[in-house]
Design a protein around this motif. Structure first.
Motif, PDB file in Angstrom:
ATOM      1  N   LEU A  29       0.450   6.556   2.034  1.00 60.73           N
ATOM      2  CA  LEU A  29      -0.394   6.558   3.227  1.00 60.73           C
ATOM      3  C   LEU A  29       0.054   7.642   4.194  1.00 60.73           C
ATOM      4  O   LEU A  29       1.181   8.141   4.117  1.00 60.73           O
ATOM      5  N   GLN A  66      -7.995   1.046   0.352  1.00 59.00           N
ATOM      6  CA  GLN A  66      -6.840   0.800   1.208  1.00 59.00           C
ATOM      7  C   GLN A  66      -7.257   0.088   2.488  1.00 59.00           C
ATOM      8  O   GLN A  66      -6.585  -0.845   2.940  1.00 59.00           O
ATOM      9  N   GLU A  67      -8.374   0.512   3.083  1.00 63.03           N
ATOM     10  CA  GLU A  67      -8.872  -0.126   4.305  1.00 63.03           C
ATOM     11  C   GLU A  67      -9.191  -1.594   4.065  1.00 63.03           C
ATOM     12  O   GLU A  67      -8.843  -2.454   4.875  1.00 63.03           O
ATOM     13  N   LEU A 100       0.865  -1.179   0.000  1.00 62.44           N
ATOM     14  CA  LEU A 100       0.000   0.000   0.000  1.00 62.44           C
ATOM     15  C   LEU A 100       0.899   1.226   0.000  1.00 62.44           C
ATOM     16  O   LEU A 100       1.820   1.317   0.801  1.00 62.44           O
ATOM     17  N   MET A 139      -7.317   7.024   5.246  1.00 60.98           N
ATOM     18  CA  MET A 139      -7.252   5.934   4.267  1.00 60.98           C
ATOM     19  C   MET A 139      -8.555   5.891   3.473  1.00 60.98           C
ATOM     20  O   MET A 139      -9.627   6.118   4.019  1.00 60.98           O
ATOM     21  N   PHE A 193      -3.454   5.120  11.525  1.00 61.44           N
ATOM     22  CA  PHE A 193      -3.671   5.504  10.134  1.00 61.44           C
ATOM     23  C   PHE A 193      -4.566   6.726  10.070  1.00 61.44           C
ATOM     24  O   PHE A 193      -5.464   6.897  10.877  1.00 61.44           O
TER      25      PHE A 193
END
Length: 128
Positions: free
Chosen positions: A77, A102-103, A74, A98, A95
């Motif tokens: 971020l 992506q999650e 990924l 996102m 995080f």
């Protein structure tokens, strides 16, 4: 009847299951350019890694990539530094921002590791 129970001094509980993923690294842009660090643990909400705590402080926003087996897993971020444990060199992050794709990808990774750990424990119990 509605009521809440709150205790003073109570440590905030983890928001999600954390696990270690072999071969997972975080690539952070440092003063000396991009540098890879092994991820100590990761969850759907955050991760921790080892680095010299100089230069990190709570509230700081990091830009980073996650690498799995030295390949981009990924990218692009952001995370907020939540905790710096200077004596152990541990940087704990949550995080930030996102997107849904992506999650989902991160959730799938954590879930797959959980499944494998459960399978290993079950196999050990059956072998005993």
């Amino acid at each position: 009847m509605d009521f809440d129970i709150k205790m003073d001094g109570e440590e905030k509980l983890r928001q999600a299951y954390r696990t270690r993923v072999p071969g997972l690294d975080v690539r952070v842009v440092t003063q000396n350019g991009p540098k890879d660090f092994p991820v100590l643990d990761i969850s759907a909400s955050g991760f921790a890694f080892n680095d010299s705590p100089r230069g990190y402080s709570s509230g700081m926003i990091l830009s980073f990539d996650l690498l799995l087996g030295k390949r981009l897993f990924l990218g692009d971020l952001k995370a907020k530094v939540m905790r710096v444990i200077a004596e152990k060199g541990i940087i704990g992050c949550n995080f930030e921002g996102m997107d849904r794709r992506q999650e989902i990808k991160l959730d799938k990774l954590v879930l797959e590791v959980q499944k494998r750990l459960i399978e290993l424990r079950k196999a050990r119990r059956e072998a005993e």
